[in-house]
Design an enzyme around this catalytic site. Sequence first.
Site, PDB file in Angstrom:
ATOM      1  N   SER A  62       6.145 -29.202  -8.841  1.00 46.46           N
ATOM      2  CA  SER A  62       6.207 -27.738  -8.765  1.00 46.46           C
ATOM      3  C   SER A  62       6.586 -27.177 -10.132  1.00 46.46           C
ATOM      4  O   SER A  62       6.449 -27.869 -11.139  1.00 46.46           O
ATOM      5  CB  SER A  62       7.207 -27.315  -7.682  1.00 46.46           C
ATOM      6  OG  SER A  62       7.074 -25.957  -7.391  1.00 46.46           O
ATOM      7  N   ASN A  63       7.019 -25.946 -10.183  1.00 48.70           N
ATOM      8  CA  ASN A  63       7.431 -25.306 -11.439  1.00 48.70           C
ATOM      9  C   ASN A  63       8.548 -24.311 -11.132  1.00 48.70           C
ATOM     10  O   ASN A  63       8.801 -24.013  -9.960  1.00 48.70           O
ATOM     11  CB  ASN A  63       6.208 -24.632 -12.095  1.00 48.70           C
ATOM     12  CG  ASN A  63       5.641 -23.543 -11.203  1.00 48.70           C
ATOM     13  OD1 ASN A  63       6.282 -22.529 -10.936  1.00 48.70           O
ATOM     14  ND2 ASN A  63       4.436 -23.773 -10.679  1.00 48.70           N
ATOM     15  N   PRO A  64       9.237 -23.805 -12.171  1.00 51.90           N
ATOM     16  CA  PRO A  64      10.439 -22.994 -11.907  1.00 51.90           C
ATOM     17  C   PRO A  64      10.173 -21.516 -11.599  1.00 51.90           C
ATOM     18  O   PRO A  64      11.102 -20.707 -11.711  1.00 51.90           O
ATOM     19  CB  PRO A  64      11.261 -23.153 -13.188  1.00 51.90           C
ATOM     20  CG  PRO A  64      10.291 -23.527 -14.234  1.00 51.90           C
ATOM     21  CD  PRO A  64       9.047 -24.069 -13.600  1.00 51.90           C
TER      22      PRO A  64
END
Length: 213
Positions: free
Chosen positions: A21-23
Amino acid sequence: MKFIITAGPTREFIDPFRFISNPSSGKMGYALARAAVGRGQEVILISGPVELPPIPGAVLVPVISALDMREAVNSHFPYADAVIMSAAVADYRPEDKFLHKLKKGGAEISLQLVRNPDILEELGQKKGDTILVGFSAETENIIDNTLKKLKSKNLDLIIANDISAPGSGFAGDTNQVIVFDRRGMADQWPMMSKDNLADRIIKWTMDYSEFHV
Ligand code: C5P
């Protein structure tokens, strides 16, 4: 107007307990939904997993993966006047999802990744009168890369964000952006809160709908 607004990250599962995923916090998309509801518009907010309360007055459609998000966006697209894709969609997903938790084994394992569909690019190919707004988060060659995306995705507006600059980017509360319209005309907007930026984007979209479509 009927808006589809996407927000947050997507999760691409490797096994039942692990994902890529990513932030992305979802703050920009939720601010957009709040601004559109505030201006009396109909909003379908299609959101990846975030830690934000729902927006009163917006219909929340929770999704997990890029493929889920694509399905949700496509199912609402025929009724939309504008789509604002602010989600940080994962570009790749694991080719296979392991059904059981991966066990520690040898020193290395490799993961085969395959491309996810580009949701916005697909919409660009069947856009009709629907207004398409995208975001471009870049760390280098911002203008060139953003103009390429504007064209390849057939967008009406693209908002370029220097995610390496202080006060801009994923998790903060402010953004400094350059926007490019369909003709590639650039406009630098001053540093502002995500709420103010959101309202400006919604207002731009509503004005554009009145005069161009
Ligand atoms: O090409 P890039 O990922 O930088 O483009 C960003 C824009 O495209 C954003 O508006 C994002 O929401 C959208 N996007 C998408 N589907 C993807 C990747 C990005 O709709 N798989």
